[in-house]
Design a protein around this motif. Structure first.
Motif, PDB file in Angstrom:
ATOM      1  N   HIS A 197       0.853  -1.188   0.000  1.00  0.00           N
ATOM      2  CA  HIS A 197       0.000   0.000   0.000  1.00  0.00           C
ATOM      3  C   HIS A 197       0.887   1.236   0.000  1.00  0.00           C
ATOM      4  O   HIS A 197       1.939   1.255   0.663  1.00  0.00           O
ATOM      5  CB  HIS A 197      -0.911  -0.005   1.242  1.00  0.00           C
ATOM      6  CG  HIS A 197      -2.071   0.915   1.128  1.00  0.00           C
ATOM      7  ND1 HIS A 197      -1.981   2.272   1.434  1.00  0.00           N
ATOM      8  CD2 HIS A 197      -3.357   0.706   0.736  1.00  0.00           C
ATOM      9  CE1 HIS A 197      -3.149   2.830   1.245  1.00  0.00           C
ATOM     10  NE2 HIS A 197      -4.008   1.911   0.826  1.00  0.00           N
ATOM     11  N   PRO A 198       0.494   2.303  -0.730  1.00  0.00           N
ATOM     12  CA  PRO A 198       1.339   3.505  -0.785  1.00  0.00           C
ATOM     13  C   PRO A 198       1.449   4.237   0.549  1.00  0.00           C
ATOM     14  O   PRO A 198       2.433   4.966   0.777  1.00  0.00           O
ATOM     15  CB  PRO A 198       0.653   4.385  -1.840  1.00  0.00           C
ATOM     16  CG  PRO A 198      -0.748   3.856  -1.947  1.00  0.00           C
ATOM     17  CD  PRO A 198      -0.652   2.407  -1.656  1.00  0.00           C
ATOM     18  N   ASP A 199       0.472   4.068   1.439  1.00  0.00           N
ATOM     19  CA  ASP A 199       0.536   4.682   2.757  1.00  0.00           C
ATOM     20  C   ASP A 199       1.460   3.833   3.635  1.00  0.00           C
ATOM     21  O   ASP A 199       1.157   2.671   3.907  1.00  0.00           O
ATOM     22  CB  ASP A 199      -0.872   4.739   3.368  1.00  0.00           C
ATOM     23  CG  ASP A 199      -0.906   5.424   4.731  1.00  0.00           C
ATOM     24  OD1 ASP A 199       0.080   5.310   5.487  1.00  0.00           O
ATOM     25  OD2 ASP A 199      -1.921   6.066   5.041  1.00  0.00           O
ATOM     26  N   PRO A 200       2.589   4.379   4.110  1.00  0.00           N
ATOM     27  CA  PRO A 200       3.534   3.581   4.892  1.00  0.00           C
ATOM     28  C   PRO A 200       2.913   2.939   6.128  1.00  0.00           C
ATOM     29  O   PRO A 200       3.238   1.799   6.471  1.00  0.00           O
ATOM     30  CB  PRO A 200       4.626   4.589   5.280  1.00  0.00           C
ATOM     31  CG  PRO A 200       4.537   5.651   4.240  1.00  0.00           C
ATOM     32  CD  PRO A 200       3.086   5.756   3.897  1.00  0.00           C
ATOM     33  N   GLY A 201       2.010   3.668   6.801  1.00  0.00           N
ATOM     34  CA  GLY A 201       1.370   3.115   7.990  1.00  0.00           C
ATOM     35  C   GLY A 201       0.504   1.916   7.655  1.00  0.00           C
ATOM     36  O   GLY A 201       0.527   0.894   8.355  1.00  0.00           O
ATOM     37  N   VAL A 202      -0.265   2.013   6.571  1.00  0.00           N
ATOM     38  CA  VAL A 202      -1.102   0.896   6.136  1.00  0.00           C
ATOM     39  C   VAL A 202      -0.228  -0.260   5.668  1.00  0.00           C
ATOM     40  O   VAL A 202      -0.506  -1.422   5.956  1.00  0.00           O
ATOM     41  CB  VAL A 202      -2.054   1.350   5.011  1.00  0.00           C
ATOM     42  CG1 VAL A 202      -2.782   0.144   4.409  1.00  0.00           C
ATOM     43  CG2 VAL A 202      -3.056   2.355   5.542  1.00  0.00           C
ATOM     44  N   ASP A 203       0.855   0.075   4.963  1.00  0.00           N
ATOM     45  CA  ASP A 203       1.767  -0.959   4.486  1.00  0.00           C
ATOM     46  C   ASP A 203       2.350  -1.758   5.649  1.00  0.00           C
ATOM     47  O   ASP A 203       2.425  -2.991   5.603  1.00  0.00           O
ATOM     48  CB  ASP A 203       2.894  -0.314   3.671  1.00  0.00           C
ATOM     49  CG  ASP A 203       3.649  -1.335   2.833  1.00  0.00           C
ATOM     50  OD1 ASP A 203       3.020  -1.941   1.941  1.00  0.00           O
ATOM     51  OD2 ASP A 203       4.855  -1.535   3.076  1.00  0.00           O
ATOM     52  N   ARG A 204       2.722  -1.058   6.718  1.00  0.00           N
ATOM     53  CA  ARG A 204       3.258  -1.758   7.904  1.00  0.00           C
ATOM     54  C   ARG A 204       2.192  -2.622   8.559  1.00  0.00           C
ATOM     55  O   ARG A 204       2.471  -3.738   9.020  1.00  0.00           O
ATOM     56  CB  ARG A 204       3.813  -0.742   8.898  1.00  0.00           C
ATOM     57  CG  ARG A 204       5.147  -0.116   8.482  1.00  0.00           C
ATOM     58  CD  ARG A 204       5.769   0.650   9.633  1.00  0.00           C
ATOM     59  NE  ARG A 204       4.954   1.792  10.026  1.00  0.00           N
ATOM     60  CZ  ARG A 204       5.068   3.003   9.485  1.00  0.00           C
ATOM     61  NH1 ARG A 204       5.967   3.227   8.526  1.00  0.00           N
ATOM     62  NH2 ARG A 204       4.304   3.994   9.907  1.00  0.00           N
ATOM     63  N   ALA A 205       0.950  -2.116   8.605  1.00  0.00           N
ATOM     64  CA  ALA A 205      -0.137  -2.888   9.217  1.00  0.00           C
ATOM     65  C   ALA A 205      -0.423  -4.157   8.411  1.00  0.00           C
ATOM     66  O   ALA A 205      -0.673  -5.230   8.981  1.00  0.00           O
ATOM     67  CB  ALA A 205      -1.392  -2.029   9.320  1.00  0.00           C
ATOM     68  N   LEU A 206      -0.382  -4.060   7.079  1.00  0.00           N
ATOM     69  CA  LEU A 206      -0.597  -5.229   6.238  1.00  0.00           C
ATOM     70  C   LEU A 206       0.527  -6.242   6.432  1.00  0.00           C
ATOM     71  O   LEU A 206       0.295  -7.450   6.477  1.00  0.00           O
ATOM     72  CB  LEU A 206      -0.682  -4.808   4.768  1.00  0.00           C
ATOM     73  CG  LEU A 206      -1.949  -4.051   4.351  1.00  0.00           C
ATOM     74  CD1 LEU A 206      -1.785  -3.464   2.962  1.00  0.00           C
ATOM     75  CD2 LEU A 206      -3.168  -4.964   4.398  1.00  0.00           C
ATOM     76  N   ARG A 207       1.742  -5.724   6.564  1.00  0.00           N
ATOM     77  CA  ARG A 207       2.893  -6.601   6.787  1.00  0.00           C
ATOM     78  C   ARG A 207       2.767  -7.331   8.124  1.00  0.00           C
ATOM     79  O   ARG A 207       3.010  -8.531   8.233  1.00  0.00           O
ATOM     80  CB  ARG A 207       4.169  -5.767   6.775  1.00  0.00           C
ATOM     81  CG  ARG A 207       5.444  -6.569   6.906  1.00  0.00           C
ATOM     82  CD  ARG A 207       5.745  -7.292   5.636  1.00  0.00           C
ATOM     83  NE  ARG A 207       6.990  -8.047   5.716  1.00  0.00           N
ATOM     84  CZ  ARG A 207       7.493  -8.752   4.719  1.00  0.00           C
ATOM     85  NH1 ARG A 207       6.851  -8.802   3.573  1.00  0.00           N
ATOM     86  NH2 ARG A 207       8.621  -9.409   4.855  1.00  0.00           N
ATOM     87  N   ARG A 208       2.348  -6.593   9.154  1.00  0.00           N
ATOM     88  CA  ARG A 208       2.183  -7.187  10.479  1.00  0.00           C
ATOM     89  C   ARG A 208       1.095  -8.253  10.452  1.00  0.00           C
ATOM     90  O   ARG A 208       1.220  -9.308  11.091  1.00  0.00           O
ATOM     91  CB  ARG A 208       1.820  -6.087  11.479  1.00  0.00           C
ATOM     92  CG  ARG A 208       1.673  -6.544  12.920  1.00  0.00           C
ATOM     93  CD  ARG A 208       2.998  -7.003  13.472  1.00  0.00           C
ATOM     94  NE  ARG A 208       3.076  -8.469  13.573  1.00  0.00           N
ATOM     95  CZ  ARG A 208       4.177  -9.130  13.851  1.00  0.00           C
ATOM     96  NH1 ARG A 208       5.321  -8.488  14.022  1.00  0.00           N
ATOM     97  NH2 ARG A 208       4.164 -10.448  13.926  1.00  0.00           N
TER      98      ARG A 208
END
Length: 280
Positions: A158-169
């Motif tokens: 996801h382009p939003d870093p915060g969302v990207d981290r949440a998806l990774r988690r």
């Protein structure tokens, strides 16, 4: 892969029910055209709330497993397709192939996968068979290759870093939950050994090597979907079909030049090359 649920004990109940229903479709318990039991019945069978079941049904529709038509209920529209030379034209499912592998005295499984979600369910089934006295393997050795936790993947970006981290988690949580379940299941079985190694590779295929004589090989397919994060936000991203991904079944024969024999030998060598690379 499922979303987070706000009822019962949270996302784990959602995942438990979703995993079980996917497994029933993958293994042919719920074949194409099967009328899915009513939500009230599912809630009673799984001991969860109707809200949880509703969210699971919504998720399975998004993933393309089922569809609902007014007046005819909710029916299965997709199951796992396995192309096998042993099928004689009949549908083949993963469950019986894993069952056959565990009927050998000494069982070996080499697996290259994304999260071990599908494998976890099948190993628990085999543990139930062992406890029931249906099978009694002398030894079980499972070697599993998983992507390194810090390796970038083409899924859940996801382009939003915060969302990207949440998806990774979220992905890591799913992987950790199923690998912990595998360890707990095999720990209680006689002469069972599990070893996991991580490789700096984003899997685009799923591979099972069964007792060194057969291979199941299939591609992960990307698709667009909406995922609900732990905080309740819904985001659109690229997911991947894991459980239910189409597989091709290759088996060895007496002919060393046969396609199945060659493919199994090449796959074993490929797996061993990654396994030994990560041995240190």
């Amino acid at each position: 892969m499922g979303a987070r649920d706000g009822g019962d004990t949270g996302g784990r109940e959602f995942e438990r029910v979703a995993d079980a229903l996917r497994a029933r479709m993958v293994d042919g318990v719920y074949p194409v055209g099967f009328l899915v039991p009513a939500q009230r019945r599912l809630a009673e069978d799984f001991g969860v709330s109707r809200d949880t079941v509703q969210k699971v049904i919504k998720e399975l529709k998004r993933e393309g497993w089922i569809e609902t038509k007014q007046g005819s209920g909710t029916r299965v529209v997709r199951t796992q397709q396995i192309h096998s030379p042993t099928g004689s034209g009949r549908p083949v499912t993963l469950g019986p192939l894993i069952n056959q592998a565990f009927e050998r005295p000494d069982v070996t499984l080499d697996v290259f996968t994304l999260t071990s979600e599908s494998l976890d369910a099948h190993i628990r089934d085999q543990a139930d068979r062992i406890r029931a006295g249906e099978i009694a393997p002398r030894s079980i050795r499972l070697r599993m290759l998983l992507p390194s936790p810090d390796h970038p993947l083409p899924y859940w970006r996801h382009p939003d870093p915060g969302v990207d981290r949440a998806l990774r988690r979220r992905l890591l949580d799913i992987t950790e939950r199923h690998t912990a379940s595998l360890r707990a299941t095999l720990k209680n079985l006689p002469a069972a050994d599990l070893e996991i190694r991580h490789v700096p590779v984003g899997p685009t295929v799923k591979v099972y090597v069964l007792n060194g004589t057969a291979v199941l090989h299939g591609y992960y397919q990307r698709y667009d979907r909406v995922i609900e994060l732990e905080d309740g936000r819904e985001v659109r991203t690229k997911d991947v079909i894991g459980m239910g991904a189409g597989l091709t079944h290759y088996v060895t024969s007496d002919d060393p030049h046969a396609q199945g024999t060659v493919f199994v030998a090449q796959t074993r060598a490929w797996f061993d090359s990654f396994w030994e690379r990560e041995s240190g």
